[in-house]
Enzyme design. Structure first.
Site, short mmCIF file in Angstrom:
data_model
loop_
_atom_site.label_atom_id
_atom_site.label_comp_id
_atom_site.label_asym_id
_atom_site.label_seq_id
_atom_site.Cartn_x
_atom_site.Cartn_y
_atom_site.Cartn_z
N SER A 131 0.87 -1.18 0.00
CA SER A 131 0.00 0.00 0.00
C SER A 131 0.90 1.22 0.00
O SER A 131 2.02 1.17 0.53
CB SER A 131 -0.88 0.03 1.25
OG SER A 131 -1.51 1.30 1.37
N TYR A 144 -2.16 -1.00 10.44
CA TYR A 144 -2.18 -1.24 8.99
C TYR A 144 -0.89 -0.79 8.29
O TYR A 144 -0.25 -1.57 7.56
CB TYR A 144 -3.39 -0.54 8.38
CG TYR A 144 -3.56 -0.78 6.90
CD1 TYR A 144 -4.09 -1.96 6.42
CD2 TYR A 144 -3.19 0.20 5.97
CE1 TYR A 144 -4.26 -2.18 5.05
CE2 TYR A 144 -3.36 -0.01 4.61
CZ TYR A 144 -3.89 -1.19 4.16
OH TYR A 144 -4.04 -1.40 2.81
N1 LIG Z 1 -8.71 -0.53 -1.60
C1 LIG Z 1 -7.67 0.26 -1.46
O1 LIG Z 1 -7.77 1.48 -1.65
C2 LIG Z 1 -6.32 -0.32 -1.09
C3 LIG Z 1 -5.25 0.56 -0.98
C4 LIG Z 1 -4.00 0.07 -0.65
C5 LIG Z 1 -3.82 -1.29 -0.45
N2 LIG Z 1 -4.87 -2.15 -0.54
C6 LIG Z 1 -4.59 -3.57 -0.31
O2 LIG Z 1 -5.13 -4.34 -1.37
C7 LIG Z 1 -5.49 -5.64 -0.90
C8 LIG Z 1 -6.94 -5.93 -1.26
O3 LIG Z 1 -7.75 -4.93 -0.66
P1 LIG Z 1 -9.26 -4.66 -1.11
O4 LIG Z 1 -9.44 -3.19 -1.08
O5 LIG Z 1 -9.57 -5.42 -2.33
O6 LIG Z 1 -10.01 -5.27 0.16
P2 LIG Z 1 -11.44 -6.00 0.23
O7 LIG Z 1 -11.80 -5.96 1.68
O8 LIG Z 1 -12.39 -5.41 -0.76
O9 LIG Z 1 -11.11 -7.50 -0.22
C9 LIG Z 1 -10.22 -8.29 0.53
C10 LIG Z 1 -10.58 -9.74 0.34
O10 LIG Z 1 -9.67 -10.53 1.16
C11 LIG Z 1 -10.41 -11.52 1.85
N3 LIG Z 1 -9.71 -11.88 3.09
C12 LIG Z 1 -9.61 -11.15 4.22
N4 LIG Z 1 -8.92 -11.84 5.15
C13 LIG Z 1 -8.57 -13.03 4.59
C14 LIG Z 1 -7.87 -14.16 5.06
N5 LIG Z 1 -7.38 -14.21 6.32
N6 LIG Z 1 -7.68 -15.20 4.23
C15 LIG Z 1 -8.18 -15.19 2.96
N7 LIG Z 1 -8.88 -14.13 2.47
C16 LIG Z 1 -9.08 -13.06 3.27
C17 LIG Z 1 -11.77 -10.87 2.10
O11 LIG Z 1 -12.78 -11.84 2.36
C18 LIG Z 1 -11.99 -10.08 0.81
O12 LIG Z 1 -12.68 -10.85 -0.16
C19 LIG Z 1 -5.23 -5.63 0.61
O13 LIG Z 1 -3.95 -6.22 0.89
C20 LIG Z 1 -5.22 -4.16 0.93
O14 LIG Z 1 -4.47 -3.86 2.09
C21 LIG Z 1 -6.12 -1.69 -0.84
#
Ligand SMILES: NC(=O)c1ccc[n+]([C@@H]2O[C@H](COP(=O)([O-])OP(=O)(O)OC[C@H]3O[C@@H](n4cnc5c(N)ncnc54)[C@H](O)[C@@H]3O)[C@@H](O)[C@H]2O)c1
Length: 252
Positions: A131, A144
């Site tokens: 991130s 985080y």
């Molecule tokens: N959305 C953003 O703006 C953003 C920004 C920076 C980084 N990220 C990173 O991107 C990645 C995905 O984020 P997102 O926004 O798609 O989140 P999201 O919450 O929409 O999706 C995450 C998915 O991971 C699954 N998950 C959670 N814990 C789990 C576990 N222990 N085992 C297996 N699956 C699990 C959830 O069920 C969900 O389907 C993450 O690592 C997040 O930190 C997201």
């Protein structure tokens, strides 16, 4: 030769779903992991892949064995599953520290360790989802940002130790991407608009745009790229000086 196989964790929603879609379009057999089994099944069906539901914390060895059992080999791992637990740093509970550490960092490391012998056999690659908060800590986000800084260090460390084994390790650092993780913000139109205007590209990113960069890093086009963290943030992380008050300047 059959399709190369990739395991995408947290592939049942958001960025992971976007990654699964792009990789499937580019000819990968996608193994969709998610703690939410129906979500994993939905995405696997949509992309013509295979669902491998489960919590990445529980038994990484078993998850990797299942992945290899599906198609006989593993060519790539996308460590995408991640969570956020919001709290002021002073108030972050030990339970939340442990949970975010176990999913966002320990879970990634253990899964990659379990995948390594199989990736060695295929000359495979790992992409970890970090991130921009790794370098720009996010107030109110508990553990985080620290967990994501760990993902960056893990990526650089693993690239050094696993490069000689023929395994590349890179990371992608998303900026603002509209998914369930951040939906509370984007559901408020004024906040969405203010954020949009702060992005040099004047829009919030999409999971598909993340998936395209992951696809590049897993492809032969990135055959000499390892230990890198690529920000996919519409230029946002380069805007620090724009926040300073200053006399009127020419606008482009
Ligand atoms: N959305 C953003 O703006 C953003 C920004 C920076 C980084 N990220 C990173 O991107 C990645 C995905 O984020 P997102 O926004 O798609 O989140 P999201 O919450 O929409 O999706 C995450 C998915 O991971 C699954 N998950 C959670 N814990 C789990 C576990 N222990 N085992 C297996 N699956 C699990 C959830 O069920 C969900 O389907 C993450 O690592 C997040 O930190 C997201």
């Amino acid at each position: 030769m059959g399709k190369p196989t990739v395991l995408v964790t947290g592939g049942g929603a958001g960025i992971g779903e976007g990654i699964a879609q792009v990789l499937a379009q580019r000819g990968w057999h996608v193994l969709v992991n998610d703690i939410d089994a129906p979500a994993a099944a939905r995405v696997a069906q949509a992309v013509g892949g295979t669902a491998l539901p489960g919590d990445i914390r529980t038994d990484p060895g078993a998850l990797i064995s299942s992945a290899v059992a599906v198609s006989g080999a593993l060519h790539a791992l996308v460590n995408n599953a991640g969570i956020i637990r919001r709290s002021a740093l002073a108030d972050t509970s030990e339970a939340d520290l442990d949970l975010v550490y176990e999913v966002n960092l320990k879970g990634m490391v253990r899964l990659a360790q379990a995948a390594l012998p199989h990736l060695q056999l295929t000359g495979g690659a790992v992409v970890n989802i970090s991130s921009i908060a790794a370098d720009n800590p996010q107030p109110g986000a508990g553990f985080y940002s620290m967990s994501k800084a760990g993902v960056t260090a893990f990526t650089r460390h693993a690239a050094q130790e696993w490069g000689p084994l023929g395994v590349r390790v890179n990371a992608v650092a998303p900026g603002l991407i509209r998914t369930a993780m951040a939906e509370a913000v984007y559901a408020i139109p004024e906040l969405h608009e203010k954020r949009r205007l702060m992005m040099p590209l004047r829009r919030i990113g999409t999971p598909i745009e993340l998936g395209k960069v992951v696809a590049f890093l897993l492809s032969d086009d990135a055959s000499y790229v390892s230990g890198q963290v690529i920000a996919v943030d519409g230029g946002f992380s380069q805007t620090l000086i724009s926040h300073l008050p200053h006399p009127p300047t020419p606008t482009p």
